[in-house]
Design an enzyme around this catalytic site. Structure first.
Site, short mmCIF file in Angstrom:
data_model
loop_
_atom_site.label_atom_id
_atom_site.label_comp_id
_atom_site.label_asym_id
_atom_site.label_seq_id
_atom_site.Cartn_x
_atom_site.Cartn_y
_atom_site.Cartn_z
N SER A 236 -9.13 2.10 3.75
CA SER A 236 -8.31 2.79 2.77
C SER A 236 -7.39 1.86 1.99
O SER A 236 -6.76 2.30 1.02
CB SER A 236 -7.48 3.87 3.48
OG SER A 236 -6.60 3.32 4.43
N SER B 247 -9.01 0.17 8.10
CA SER B 247 -8.58 0.20 6.70
C SER B 247 -7.99 -1.10 6.17
O SER B 247 -7.73 -1.21 4.98
CB SER B 247 -7.58 1.34 6.48
OG SER B 247 -8.21 2.58 6.62
N LYS C 35 0.85 -1.18 0.00
CA LYS C 35 0.00 0.00 0.00
C LYS C 35 0.89 1.24 0.00
O LYS C 35 1.91 1.29 0.69
CB LYS C 35 -0.90 -0.02 1.23
CG LYS C 35 -1.85 1.16 1.36
CD LYS C 35 -2.68 1.01 2.63
CE LYS C 35 -3.61 2.17 2.84
NZ LYS C 35 -4.40 2.00 4.10
#
Length: 484
Positions: free
Chosen positions: A156, A180, A78
């Site tokens: 996220s 997330s 990420k």
């Protein structure tokens, strides 16, 4: 190579590593197959925003590739917090993308992934600065859910979730400040564990990040991967302000271990609200409760009333606004110029402006309020349950655009995000481990995750129970509409 890629797409990281150990495939073959899968479907999903293909092949080819437990297994990072040396980091911020910002060293967590043998194939999409429950940044455009491309993959860590769910790679990194890892796992039909606070390190750049709420781990398709990767990444680094208590034994040994007859409570009411979650999310929890009871656990509905204390959510705007103001100041220092709120997306810019008026005393009052609130919640596990089961999200995966950065007034977006994190944020504040499991799909075929939370430091309980559920109600056969 296409045939090899197809064969590998649905093997988990443990199985792929075993192929390398047995000499059936080389690390280069694993990585090249993953690259082909990413190229095949990423145009439709927009999960990978920074390919690192040439570096990945070179890393997989190198004689010094570490002989760790996941040697040669392709992985995605990420694009926030866990950074890799010499690679771009944008955090979905247009200003960093325009600057082509590159980090010069591995974070400690990235170094541990490398030592385990993982090969980084790219960076995944996220909402700007990881502040939303959907992944639709203006900088990169939306990531689409592989189960239904008109839907959000969550946020996220939405890019990571879409990539793993679609079979691009078996595992991707995520971080979890308010849900997330767990929320996109729910939306995309994955296993998503938020470990105990400080189970993994945030160094060397940070001791804490966003105060006490940031947790790092991965999104996977199997419980055994989640457990074994936590073994490879856990533990303090020099200078960390605190660390989680060490496990009694490796987490991978908890997979298949008898969890015993646990006290399991369940609730579907949204914390702090009178309403229950969406009917699909209620069905997921009640189905999980029946399954757990059939497995010999003591299961009953529980109020878990401490979760309804409004103090946590009342304090949230002050805390997260201050965090956004700090983010702007941090990046201003790194960029060598003042970064203005207007250079962020509207919601983040508004929060940053509000955060600049938060005093140090208000911040400390917020920290104290969260800590008092956490003590009340922790009593649930002391006296009522061993595990609490809830929906991961209050609603099924959202249609893309509903919470896009310019879809609504910033204050309305804040309200929408706050609604989305109602079940997950509590355990970022308490620091307890919580895991989302893909135990349900609704009538439209969309994954609906179920969240299990345990007492502080008790990932072992969650892993044993999650593995038992995985065996009783397997999910590895499920394939989304968009697949590599």
């Amino acid at each position: 190579m296409t045939e090899v890629s197809d064969d590998l797409a649905w093997l988990d990281a443990t199985a792929q590593a075993e192929l390398v150990r047995r000499g059936e495939l080389t690390p280069v073959e694993l990585v090249e197959a993953a690259i082909k899968r990413i190229e095949r479907v990423n145009g439709e999903l927009n999960a990978v925003v920074t390919p690192l293909f040439e570096k990945a092949v070179a890393q997989a080819s190198a004689p010094e590739l570490p002989a760790g437990p996941f040697r040669g297994v392709p992985m995605l990072l990420k694009d926030m917090v866990c950074h890799s040396a010499g690679d771009p980091v944008y955090g979905a911020m247009r200003v960093l993308q325009d600057r082509n910002w590159v980090e010069q060293q591995d974070s400690h967590l990235a170094a541990r992934y490398r030592a385990a043998g993982f090969v980084f194939c790219g960076k995944t999409n996220l909402p700007e600065l990881a502040t939303s429950v959907t992944t639709e940044p203006l900088a990169h455009g939306p990531t689409r859910n592989p189960w239904d491309p008109s839907r959000s993959p969550g946020g996220s860590s939405g890019g990571s979730a879409a990539a793993v769910a679609a079979g691009m790679v078996p595992v991707a990194h995520g971080n979890d400040m308010a849900g997330s890892i767990r929320m996109p796992s729910s939306c995309c039909g994955l296993v998503g564990l938020k470990p105990t606070r400080a189970r993994t390190t945030l160094g060397p750049a940070h001791g804490e990040y966003w105060g006490p709420v940031t947790h790092e781990h991965v999104l996977t398709r199997s419980v055994r991967d989640t457990a074994a990767i936590l073994d490879a990444s856990r533990g303090a680094a020099p200078g960390d302000p605190y660390t989680a208590p060490p496990p009694a034994r490796p987490y991978r040994e908890e997979v298949g271990a008898d969890p015993g007859a646990l006290r399991i409570g369940f609730r579907t009411a949204i914390p702090g609200a009178a309403a229950a979650a969406h009917d699909d999310c209620v069905a997921a929890v009640t189905g999980a409760a029946r399954l757990l009871e059939s497995l010999g656990h003591h299961v009953e509905a529980t109020e878990a009333a401490a979760l309804d204390d409004p103090v946590m959510m009342e304090t949230l705007p002050t805390m997260f606004a201050a965090v956004l103001a700090w983010e702007i100041d941090r990046w201003s220092e790194l960029l060598g110029r003042r970064l203005e709120p207007a250079e962020l997306e509207p919601m983040n810019g508004m929060l940053a402006e509000v955060g600049r008026s938060v005093t140090a005393a208000q911040w400390m009052s917020g920290v104290q309020a969260w800590q008092r609130w956490s003590r009340g919640v922790a009593e649930i596990w002391e006296h009522e349950v061993d595990v609490l089961v809830t929906p991961t999200l209050p609603r099924p995966p959202l249609p893309l655009g509903e919470l896009a950065p310019t879809a609504k007034d910033p204050a309305e977006l804040v309200a929408g995000v706050s609604e989305g994190i109602a079940f997950t944020l509590p355990y970022n504040v308490t620091g307890q481990p919580a895991i989302s499991l893909p135990l349900h799909r609704n009538a439209d075929g969309l994954p609906i995750g179920v969240q299990l939370a345990a007492a502080y430091g008790r990932e072992d309980v969650l892993i044993r129970l999650a593995a038992q559920l995985e065996q009783a109600a397997p999910w590895s056969h499920a394939r989304p509409a968009v697949s590599a």
